[in-house]
Design a protein around this motif. Structure first.
Motif, PDB file in Angstrom:
ATOM      1  N   ALA A 130       0.862  -1.183   0.000  1.00  9.88           N
ATOM      2  CA  ALA A 130       0.000   0.000   0.000  1.00  9.88           C
ATOM      3  C   ALA A 130       0.899   1.234   0.000  1.00  9.88           C
ATOM      4  N   PHE A 131       0.441   2.303  -0.616  1.00 13.19           N
ATOM      5  CA  PHE A 131       1.283   3.499  -0.763  1.00 13.19           C
ATOM      6  C   PHE A 131       0.549   4.713  -0.204  1.00 13.19           C
ATOM      7  N   ILE A 132       1.193   5.417   0.736  1.00 14.60           N
ATOM      8  CA  ILE A 132       0.616   6.616   1.353  1.00 14.60           C
ATOM      9  C   ILE A 132       1.535   7.796   1.072  1.00 14.60           C
TER      10      ILE A 132
ATOM     11  N   MET B 120      -0.149   6.070  10.951  1.00 15.10           N
ATOM     12  CA  MET B 120       0.747   5.021  11.443  1.00 15.10           C
ATOM     13  C   MET B 120      -0.041   3.887  12.119  1.00 15.10           C
ATOM     14  N   LYS B 121      -1.109   4.231  12.839  1.00 16.78           N
ATOM     15  CA  LYS B 121      -1.934   3.201  13.477  1.00 16.78           C
ATOM     16  C   LYS B 121      -2.588   2.309  12.433  1.00 16.78           C
ATOM     17  N   ARG B 122      -3.086   2.938  11.359  1.00 18.64           N
ATOM     18  CA  ARG B 122      -3.712   2.140  10.293  1.00 18.64           C
ATOM     19  C   ARG B 122      -2.680   1.237   9.619  1.00 18.64           C
ATOM     20  N   ALA B 123      -1.473   1.787   9.378  1.00 15.63           N
ATOM     21  CA  ALA B 123      -0.413   1.000   8.747  1.00 15.63           C
ATOM     22  C   ALA B 123       0.007  -0.156   9.650  1.00 15.63           C
ATOM     23  N   ASP B 124       0.053   0.111  10.962  1.00 14.34           N
ATOM     24  CA  ASP B 124       0.435  -0.928  11.917  1.00 14.34           C
ATOM     25  C   ASP B 124      -0.581  -2.060  11.904  1.00 14.34           C
TER      26      ASP B 124
ATOM     27  N   THR C  66      -2.558  -2.826   9.435  1.00 15.00           N
ATOM     28  CA  THR C  66      -2.454  -3.497   8.130  1.00 15.00           C
ATOM     29  C   THR C  66      -1.286  -4.469   8.101  1.00 15.00           C
ATOM     30  N   SER C  67      -0.171  -4.081   8.762  1.00 13.54           N
ATOM     31  CA  SER C  67       1.027  -4.919   8.727  1.00 13.54           C
ATOM     32  C   SER C  67       0.784  -6.266   9.400  1.00 13.54           C
ATOM     33  N   ARG C  68      -0.166  -6.312  10.341  1.00 11.76           N
ATOM     34  CA  ARG C  68      -0.453  -7.577  11.035  1.00 11.76           C
ATOM     35  C   ARG C  68      -1.142  -8.578  10.117  1.00 11.76           C
ATOM     36  N   THR C  69      -1.711  -8.092   9.036  1.00  9.57           N
ATOM     37  CA  THR C  69      -2.345  -8.996   8.064  1.00  9.57           C
ATOM     38  C   THR C  69      -1.372  -9.416   6.963  1.00  9.57           C
ATOM     39  N   GLY C  70      -0.115  -8.924   7.063  1.00  9.62           N
ATOM     40  CA  GLY C  70       0.880  -9.280   6.065  1.00  9.62           C
ATOM     41  C   GLY C  70       1.007  -8.259   4.950  1.00  9.62           C
ATOM     42  N   GLN C  71       0.227  -7.186   4.996  1.00  5.85           N
ATOM     43  CA  GLN C  71       0.265  -6.159   3.953  1.00  5.85           C
ATOM     44  C   GLN C  71       1.293  -5.087   4.315  1.00  5.85           C
ATOM     45  N   ARG C  72       2.253  -4.837   3.438  1.00  6.91           N
ATOM     46  CA  ARG C  72       3.239  -3.795   3.688  1.00  6.91           C
ATOM     47  C   ARG C  72       2.697  -2.431   3.279  1.00  6.91           C
ATOM     48  N   THR C  73       3.180  -1.383   3.956  1.00 11.28           N
ATOM     49  CA  THR C  73       2.775  -0.011   3.639  1.00 11.28           C
ATOM     50  C   THR C  73       4.027   0.840   3.409  1.00 11.28           C
ATOM     51  N   ILE C  74       4.059   1.497   2.270  1.00  8.75           N
ATOM     52  CA  ILE C  74       5.137   2.446   1.983  1.00  8.75           C
ATOM     53  C   ILE C  74       4.596   3.853   2.221  1.00  8.75           C
ATOM     54  N   VAL C  75       5.295   4.611   3.066  1.00  3.58           N
ATOM     55  CA  VAL C  75       4.905   5.988   3.359  1.00  3.58           C
ATOM     56  C   VAL C  75       5.928   6.916   2.703  1.00  3.58           C
ATOM     57  N   PHE C  76       5.464   7.723   1.758  1.00  5.01           N
ATOM     58  CA  PHE C  76       6.348   8.682   1.088  1.00  5.01           C
ATOM     59  C   PHE C  76       6.147  10.063   1.704  1.00  5.01           C
ATOM     60  N   ILE C  77       7.254  10.688   2.136  1.00  9.23           N
ATOM     61  CA  ILE C  77       7.197  12.021   2.742  1.00  9.23           C
ATOM     62  C   ILE C  77       7.992  12.983   1.877  1.00  9.23           C
ATOM     63  N   ASP C  78       7.290  13.857   1.184  1.00  9.03           N
ATOM     64  CA  ASP C  78       7.960  14.879   0.393  1.00  9.03           C
ATOM     65  C   ASP C  78       8.421  16.003   1.322  1.00  9.03           C
TER      66      ASP C  78
ATOM     67  N   VAL D 232       8.933   2.478  11.853  1.00  7.68           N
ATOM     68  CA  VAL D 232      10.027   2.064  10.965  1.00  7.68           C
ATOM     69  C   VAL D 232      10.821   0.955  11.632  1.00  7.68           C
ATOM     70  N   GLU D 233      11.074   1.095  12.941  1.00  9.97           N
ATOM     71  CA  GLU D 233      11.882   0.121  13.675  1.00  9.97           C
ATOM     72  C   GLU D 233      11.264  -1.275  13.654  1.00  9.97           C
ATOM     73  N   LYS D 234       9.944  -1.334  13.835  1.00  9.73           N
ATOM     74  CA  LYS D 234       9.330  -2.671  13.885  1.00  9.73           C
ATOM     75  C   LYS D 234       8.821  -3.150  12.535  1.00  9.73           C
ATOM     76  N   GLY D 235       9.086  -2.363  11.476  1.00  7.95           N
ATOM     77  CA  GLY D 235       8.755  -2.814  10.139  1.00  7.95           C
ATOM     78  C   GLY D 235       7.305  -2.633   9.742  1.00  7.95           C
ATOM     79  N   ALA D 236       6.544  -1.843  10.510  1.00  4.88           N
ATOM     80  CA  ALA D 236       5.139  -1.609  10.149  1.00  4.88           C
ATOM     81  C   ALA D 236       5.035  -0.791   8.875  1.00  4.88           C
ATOM     82  N   ILE D 237       6.017   0.060   8.625  1.00  3.63           N
ATOM     83  CA  ILE D 237       6.025   0.863   7.394  1.00  3.63           C
ATOM     84  C   ILE D 237       7.416   0.840   6.775  1.00  3.63           C
ATOM     85  N   THR D 238       7.457   1.091   5.481  1.00  2.00           N
ATOM     86  CA  THR D 238       8.698   1.403   4.780  1.00  2.00           C
ATOM     87  C   THR D 238       8.639   2.889   4.479  1.00  2.00           C
TER      88      THR D 238
END
Length: 446
Positions: free
Chosen positions: A83-85, A101-105, A107-119, A136-142
């Protein structure tokens, strides 16, 4: 009826897409469409490999505007299964960050990765950047951050240590010309129109863009829209290009990394006796809106640090330029600074005064702070005289050679230490000869 709505929706989407600026319409969707950055996304290069393998780590894209930082993030969004945010550091606060971040966290428990782009990640303060860190530390988001500023200074250390930094380079003129040709041929650009423009004019637009793809495409769009249309062909003339490229906004941030890069370039060009380079970097700063007094202060420092006693007039020239800048300001004072910069570039060089002070500073800071020798202390009171203040003092003007050769002025532990080591450059050769003569007198006195 449903078909009508579908056709109508498609028509609206096409019209909306056509209304977008050319730079938005031409945004690449694959790595092969990205202009430049072959050191990162060329065949077999590391960034291409990790994107194509869908193994994207948290990373920071650092580079000047318009070189493809956001573009690469969007290509990753197209090619990844995550998923891309898309975040903007300008409009997002800590509350929005935590919600996402809570939503991404979750989502990560279901095996879905989330990429967060910050311009413009450099615009986030430390507290905002810290809000991403545990996820980032626990891998919930890239996390993918984009910045025009040096991440060493603008991204907090804990977050930076968990990201791979990729440095994007300004596009070459050939990169930009290729991009412009693609925009003329691609149906997303002007592929459906007949546009006549010479290679020379494409080169002029590329030069004007200064390695910024967005600026290049915007300029191309402007010259095509203002071209001469006849018989279904739009002809872009040199006059149109000249009008649309008459004033370039130079890349320069008075508080950012480029500010320090360019003042460093000015210093090092003068130090290397290169007046042409020095005047160029001076012009880059002044024409970008730099405070001339800032430049004048730096030039004054240079006069003492890098020329010093090799040409004692250099400091006068620099200080006079500073006063001229203060009196009349820009743009008139540019010629005073140019005169100073050229003079200092061609003056003989000596950093002996700078080195003498730096050596003395280390002793002052790190050696025992011994008292001033009694012989060179003033004795304005009877008590001071009784304590020996000034005993044995010899007034240099009354000495035959104007030097009290046997009198020690340094503390005992530093007696005989040499701080000033003159060069033979310019006028300093005379100082060197004088110093050698004085040292000879002292050796005789010992």
């Amino acid at each position: 009826m449903q078909l009508f709505f579908e056709e109508q929706d498609t028509l609206f989407e096409e019209q909306a897409a056509a209304a977008q600026p050319l730079a938005a319409r031409m945004r690449p969707e694959t790595l092969d469409e990205v202009a430049g950055q072959q050191h990162l996304i060329g065949p077999g290069k590391v960034l291409r490999r990790i994107i194509e393998a869908d193994q994207v780590p948290s990373m920071i894209f650092w580079g000047p505007p318009g070189v493809g930082k956001t573009t690469l993030a969007r290509v990753i969004a197209h090619q990844t299964k995550a998923a891309f945010i898309d975040f903007s550091a300008v409009t997002s606060g800590i509350k929005e960050i935590r919600e996402v971040m809570k939503r991404a966290d979750a989502t990560s428990r279901t095996g879905q990765r989330t990429i967060v782009f910050i311009d413009e990640i450099h615009r986030f303060n430390k507290a905002q950047q810290d809000a991403f860190l545990p996820f980032v530390e626990k891998g919930a988001i890239t996390l993918i951050g984009a910045t025009t500023e040096n991440p060493s200074f603008e991204v907090n250390g804990a977050l930076l240590s968990r990201c791979k930094v990729f440095v994007l380079k300004a596009l070459t003129e050939a990169d930009v010309v290729g991009l412009l040709r693609r925009a003329l041929a691609d149906k997303r650009g002007f592929g459906g129109q007949q546009v006549a423009i010479t290679d020379e004019l494409l080169g002029a637009i590329a030069t004007f863009s200064n390695g910024d793809a967005r600026m290049a495409l915007s300029t191309l769009e402007m010259v095509v829209l203002n071209g001469d249309e006849e018989g279904g062909t739009i002809t872009v003339t040199p006059e149109t290009v000249e009008q649309c490229t008459s004033q370039r906004s130079l890349l320069y941030d008075k508080l950012g990394d480029e500010h320090y890069n360019i003042i460093s370039a000015l210093h090092k060009s003068m130090r290397n006796s290169d007046p042409d380079a020095a005047v160029y970097w001076l012009a880059r700063m002044l024409e970008s809106g730099e405070d001339p007094l800032y430049v004048a202060r730096r030039v004054t420092r240079f006069a003492a640090e890098d020329i010093g006693l090799a040409d004692t007039n250099a400091l006068n020239v620099a200080v006079n330029a500073f006063h001229a800048c203060h009196f009349i300001g820009m743009p008139e004072c540019s010629v005073h600074l140019a005169e100073a910069v050229i003079y200092l570039s061609l003056a003989p060089k000596s950093n002996s005064s700078y080195l003498a002070y730096e050596h003395a500073k280390q002793d002052a800071l790190h050696s025992m702070a011994e008292p001033v020798p009694l012989v060179i202390r003033n004795a304005p009171t009877r008590l001071m005289k009784d304590l020996g203040y000034g005993d044995g003092y010899r007034y240099a003007h009354q000495e035959a050679d104007k030097v009290a050769a046997g009198m020690q002025c340094l503390p005992d532990s530093l007696a005989g230490t040499t701080y000033y080591q003159p060069t033979r450059e310019g006028r300093e050769a005379a100082f060197a000869d004088r110093l050698n003569w004085v040292k000879g007198l002292r050796a005789q006195a010992r």
